[in-house]
Design a protein around this motif. Structure first.
Motif, PDB file in Angstrom:
ATOM      1  N   GLU A  21      72.639  13.700 -20.591  1.00 51.18           N
ATOM      2  CA  GLU A  21      73.905  13.530 -21.304  1.00 51.18           C
ATOM      3  C   GLU A  21      74.984  14.240 -20.494  1.00 51.18           C
ATOM      4  OE1 GLU A  21      75.939  12.319 -24.938  1.00 51.18           O
ATOM      5  OE2 GLU A  21      73.790  12.226 -24.612  1.00 51.18           O
ATOM      6  N   TRP A  22      75.947  13.494 -19.960  1.00 58.11           N
ATOM      7  CA  TRP A  22      77.005  14.092 -19.157  1.00 58.11           C
ATOM      8  C   TRP A  22      77.968  14.856 -20.051  1.00 58.11           C
ATOM      9  CZ3 TRP A  22      78.974  13.272 -13.923  1.00 58.11           C
ATOM     10  CH2 TRP A  22      77.986  12.830 -13.063  1.00 58.11           C
ATOM     11  N   THR A  23      78.300  16.072 -19.630  1.00 63.34           N
ATOM     12  CA  THR A  23      79.252  16.903 -20.369  1.00 63.34           C
ATOM     13  C   THR A  23      80.647  16.715 -19.773  1.00 63.34           C
ATOM     14  OG1 THR A  23      78.974  18.793 -18.898  1.00 63.34           O
ATOM     15  CG2 THR A  23      77.456  18.635 -20.786  1.00 63.34           C
ATOM     16  N   ASP A  24      81.667  17.179 -20.487  1.00 64.55           N
ATOM     17  CA  ASP A  24      83.033  17.113 -19.966  1.00 64.55           C
ATOM     18  C   ASP A  24      83.140  17.882 -18.655  1.00 64.55           C
ATOM     19  OD1 ASP A  24      83.895  15.573 -22.070  1.00 64.55           O
ATOM     20  OD2 ASP A  24      84.663  17.266 -23.237  1.00 64.55           O
ATOM     21  N   ASP A  25      82.432  19.011 -18.555  1.00 66.03           N
ATOM     22  CA  ASP A  25      82.459  19.815 -17.330  1.00 66.03           C
ATOM     23  C   ASP A  25      81.882  19.028 -16.152  1.00 66.03           C
ATOM     24  OD1 ASP A  25      82.884  22.265 -15.834  1.00 66.03           O
ATOM     25  OD2 ASP A  25      80.694  22.501 -15.874  1.00 66.03           O
ATOM     26  N   MET A  26      80.801  18.286 -16.388  1.00 68.88           N
ATOM     27  CA  MET A  26      80.203  17.477 -15.328  1.00 68.88           C
ATOM     28  C   MET A  26      81.191  16.424 -14.833  1.00 68.88           C
ATOM     29  SD  MET A  26      76.445  16.792 -16.841  1.00 68.88           S
ATOM     30  CE  MET A  26      75.041  17.763 -16.370  1.00 68.88           C
ATOM     31  N   ARG A  28      84.462  16.615 -15.007  1.00 68.36           N
ATOM     32  CA  ARG A  28      85.563  17.290 -14.298  1.00 68.36           C
ATOM     33  C   ARG A  28      85.174  17.633 -12.859  1.00 68.36           C
ATOM     34  NH1 ARG A  28      86.449  19.682 -19.259  1.00 68.36           N
ATOM     35  NH2 ARG A  28      85.095  21.453 -18.799  1.00 68.36           N
ATOM     36  N   ARG A  29      83.904  17.968 -12.634  1.00 71.78           N
ATOM     37  CA  ARG A  29      83.460  18.392 -11.305  1.00 71.78           C
ATOM     38  C   ARG A  29      82.966  17.240 -10.432  1.00 71.78           C
ATOM     39  NH1 ARG A  29      79.247  22.841 -11.851  1.00 71.78           N
ATOM     40  NH2 ARG A  29      78.415  21.407 -13.367  1.00 71.78           N
ATOM     41  N   ALA A  30      82.784  16.066 -10.981  1.00 74.87           N
ATOM     42  CA  ALA A  30      82.221  14.935 -10.241  1.00 74.87           C
ATOM     43  C   ALA A  30      83.188  14.399  -9.189  1.00 74.87           C
ATOM     44  CB  ALA A  30      81.848  13.821 -11.212  1.00 74.87           C
ATOM     45  N   ALA A  31      82.628  13.809  -8.130  1.00 80.41           N
ATOM     46  CA  ALA A  31      83.439  13.151  -7.105  1.00 80.41           C
ATOM     47  C   ALA A  31      84.044  11.880  -7.701  1.00 80.41           C
ATOM     48  CB  ALA A  31      82.586  12.803  -5.895  1.00 80.41           C
ATOM     49  N   GLY A  44      81.787  21.835  -6.772  1.00 79.11           N
ATOM     50  CA  GLY A  44      80.608  22.580  -7.210  1.00 79.11           C
ATOM     51  C   GLY A  44      79.387  21.693  -7.281  1.00 79.11           C
ATOM     52  N   THR A  45      78.375  22.187  -7.964  1.00 70.73           N
ATOM     53  CA  THR A  45      77.118  21.462  -8.099  1.00 70.73           C
ATOM     54  C   THR A  45      76.721  21.410  -9.563  1.00 70.73           C
ATOM     55  OG1 THR A  45      75.737  23.433  -7.918  1.00 70.73           O
ATOM     56  CG2 THR A  45      76.364  22.347  -5.862  1.00 70.73           C
ATOM     57  N   LEU A  46      75.686  20.644  -9.835  1.00 75.24           N
ATOM     58  CA  LEU A  46      75.176  20.567 -11.209  1.00 75.24           C
ATOM     59  C   LEU A  46      74.024  21.538 -11.422  1.00 75.24           C
ATOM     60  CD1 LEU A  46      75.248  16.716 -11.743  1.00 75.24           C
ATOM     61  CD2 LEU A  46      76.932  18.417 -12.435  1.00 75.24           C
ATOM     62  N   THR A  47      73.811  22.429 -10.458  1.00 72.08           N
ATOM     63  CA  THR A  47      72.746  23.413 -10.588  1.00 72.08           C
ATOM     64  C   THR A  47      73.285  24.694 -11.206  1.00 72.08           C
ATOM     65  OG1 THR A  47      73.163  24.272  -8.374  1.00 72.08           O
ATOM     66  CG2 THR A  47      71.537  22.504  -8.579  1.00 72.08           C
ATOM     67  N   LYS A  48      72.395  25.577 -11.561  1.00 70.49           N
ATOM     68  CA  LYS A  48      72.811  26.863 -12.099  1.00 70.49           C
ATOM     69  C   LYS A  48      73.501  27.662 -10.993  1.00 70.49           C
ATOM     70  CE  LYS A  48      69.200  27.077 -15.549  1.00 70.49           C
ATOM     71  NZ  LYS A  48      68.031  27.781 -16.054  1.00 70.49           N
ATOM     72  N   PRO A  49      74.485  28.458 -11.345  1.00 76.19           N
ATOM     73  CA  PRO A  49      75.250  29.166 -10.323  1.00 76.19           C
ATOM     74  C   PRO A  49      74.504  30.300  -9.628  1.00 76.19           C
ATOM     75  CG  PRO A  49      75.978  29.814 -12.505  1.00 76.19           C
ATOM     76  CD  PRO A  49      74.980  28.709 -12.682  1.00 76.19           C
ATOM     77  N   GLY A  50      73.381  30.738 -10.147  1.00 76.48           N
ATOM     78  CA  GLY A  50      72.643  31.831  -9.524  1.00 76.48           C
ATOM     79  C   GLY A  50      73.036  33.172 -10.099  1.00 76.48           C
ATOM     80  N   ARG A  51      72.621  34.207  -9.417  1.00 76.64           N
ATOM     81  CA  ARG A  51      72.920  35.554  -9.895  1.00 76.64           C
ATOM     82  C   ARG A  51      74.410  35.853  -9.773  1.00 76.64           C
ATOM     83  NH1 ARG A  51      68.480  39.646  -7.259  1.00 76.64           N
ATOM     84  NH2 ARG A  51      66.693  38.881  -8.417  1.00 76.64           N
TER      85      ARG A  51
END
Length: 94
Positions: A21-26, A28-31, A44-51
């Motif tokens: 399910e695509w979110t509004d954030d996805m 906004r960040r998509a090409a 950005g990416t659709l992965t977790k940002p990390g530490r």
């Protein structure tokens, strides 16, 4: 009719689709492409940002230790480098 072809009455299901399910954030960040031309690259990416970034990051150094000291710390299992750091902090009163 090809035996591997589904009848037209059944909708085609993309086997690579995980029903995300695509979110509004996805969105906004998509090409964005228009007519095959990249209008805006992805942000950005659709992965977790990390530490999160540390306020006091550790620094990588080269350190020579006695083999007996190194073997003892390694024998304690994963995280032995952090335990060496903790012991040094104790000795220095930090």
């Amino acid at each position: 009719m090809n035996p591997n072809t589904k009848p037209a009455s059944e909708p085609w299901i993309d086997p690579d689709d995980d029903d995300i399910e695509w979110t509004d954030d996805m969105f906004r960040r998509a090409a964005i492409y228009k007519g095959g031309k990249l209008v805006r690259p992805a942000d950005g990416t659709l992965t977790k940002p990390g530490r999160p970034k540390s306020a006091d990051p550790k620094q990588q150094v080269t350190l020579r230790l006695d083999s007996a000291v190194l073997e003892k710390f390694r024998a304690t299992g994963p995280g032995w480098q952090s335990r060496i750091n903790a012991e040094l902090r104790k000795v220095l009163g930090l």
